[in-house]
Design an enzyme around this catalytic site. Structure first.
Site, short mmCIF file in Angstrom:
data_model
loop_
_atom_site.label_atom_id
_atom_site.label_comp_id
_atom_site.label_asym_id
_atom_site.label_seq_id
_atom_site.Cartn_x
_atom_site.Cartn_y
_atom_site.Cartn_z
N ASP A 29 -9.82 6.59 -1.84
CA ASP A 29 -8.67 7.14 -2.55
C ASP A 29 -9.15 7.73 -3.86
OD1 ASP A 29 -9.20 4.95 -4.15
OD2 ASP A 29 -7.12 4.25 -4.24
N TYR B 23 -6.65 6.14 4.44
CA TYR B 23 -6.80 5.17 3.36
C TYR B 23 -5.98 3.90 3.63
CZ TYR B 23 -5.59 2.76 -0.89
OH TYR B 23 -5.34 1.77 -1.80
N GLU C 204 0.82 -1.21 0.00
CA GLU C 204 0.00 0.00 0.00
C GLU C 204 0.85 1.26 0.00
OE1 GLU C 204 -3.09 0.32 -0.55
OE2 GLU C 204 -3.68 -1.79 -0.44
#
Length: 345
Positions: free
Chosen positions: A134, A116, A33
């Site tokens: 996002d 997020y 991520e």
């Protein structure tokens, strides 16, 4: 239309086979991520494998020195992500006994982990029902529901987060979040979305109202600054060159570079000699040569860098000089890496 179920069914049929989808290990999910922030999947994937080979566990990453980590990250850009990775790895080891926090709220305590990323880790690794928001999510929801809120406005994140959480499949949060992100990444794309074969087309407001090129709405444009860098490649009589660490805050913090003069605009070679002589005029220099006559344009998210390289031949031996074939051992910005590659051919 059942937006949630339709999206999940689409995802299960069309998902890309990505390495971080083959695990529920929070360390690996966190790593992916962070890498995927501002970076395309194709570019991030080899780095993901490289980092796991070098640092199989969060303890391995925490024990590494920063320069090793920055060198591995070289070319991926946004180097603050790499420094945050290192800080967070040490934070997990020291504050959480080597185990990633298991809830969304706890994950937010980690440096470099925003709402997020915390939602992605919590939902994928721990199945916590919390929705991600996002750029892909903004786009899909704005188009499907016809939302004309400026996504750069102060209240946009809360509005879209509340909507995403009402749509979330609470029994399958990982599948829903990944479905929403995947749909925005490969189908409902910023340009040329695949509307003609879209499973959501029949209920999509943007498609109905011909607003796919307008939504999501973003009124505030990013201001881009132009900067002018003059890199000085000092070479002594033994062929060694000088590097320095970029210690000031901002771009490329803690990376290495050639000595630098920054100007307010593009300088002719003659005009460049004035600030050069002010800084370095007392050194024993035999020749100065501008290597590239036209500036190299290097674009960052908010800055355009106009870069010149100069070769300065010294008549002395530099005690801190580095052999040219050892320059690649140092973490440097990609534009300098490319230059070093050229001179070492």
């Amino acid at each position: 239309m059942d937006f949630t179920n339709t999206l999940i069914v689409w995802y299960l049929k069309n998902l890309r086979d990505l390495p971080w989808r083959q695990t529920q290990n929070p360390y690996r999910i966190w790593l992916s991520e962070i890498m995927l922030q501002q970076t395309r999947v194709a570019q991030a994937t080899p780095y993901y494998y490289r980092f796991l080979e070098a640092f199989p566990t969060v303890q391995d990453m925490a024990a590494a020195d920063e320069e090793t980590l920055l060198k591995l990250w070289q070319g991926l850009g946004y180097y603050s992500r790499a420094r945050n990775l290192h800080f967070t790895a040490k934070q997990v080891v020291t504050e959480f006994k080597g185990e990633f926090p298991k809830t969304y709220n706890e994950l937010l305590q980690l440096k470099g982990v925003g709402e997020y990323t915390a939602a992605a880790i919590a939902s994928i690794a721990y199945h916590e029902p919390v929705a991600v928001v996002d750029g892909n999510v903004y786009r899909v929801l704005a188009r499907f529901f016809g939302i004309e809120t400026d996504i750069a406005s102060s209240g946009a994140k809360k509005e879209f987060a509340e909507l995403a959480n009402t749509l979330l499949d609470r029994k399958r949060p990982a599948e829903f979040n990944q479905a929403l992100m995947e749909f925005g990444a490969v189908h409902c794309t910023p340009k040329n979305p695949k509307c003609d074969c879209c499973v959501l087309q029949s209920a999509c407001v943007a498609f109905r109202d011909k607003k796919t090129s307008v939504l999501p709405l973003k009124l505030k444009k990013t201001k881009v600054t132009n900067r002018y860098f003059h890199y000085l490649v000092f070479e002594d009589i033994e062929g060694k060159v000088l590097l320095e660490k970029r210690t000031e805050k901002g771009i490329w913090h803690n990376l290495y570079q050639f000595p630098l003069i920054e100007s307010q605009g593009i300088l002719s070679f003659e005009d460049f000699l004035t600030p050069f002589n002010d800084h370095y005029g007392k050194q024993s220099i035999s020749t100065i040569q501008r290597i590239n006559h036209n500036p190299i344009l290097h674009k960052l998210s908010h800055q355009n860098l106009h870069i010149f390289f100069y070769k300065i031949q010294l008549q002395t031996i530099e005690s801190k000089g580095i052999p040219a074939d050892e320059l690649n051992n140092f973490p440097v910005p990609i534009v300098i890496h490319n230059f070093i590659t050229q001179i070492n051919k």
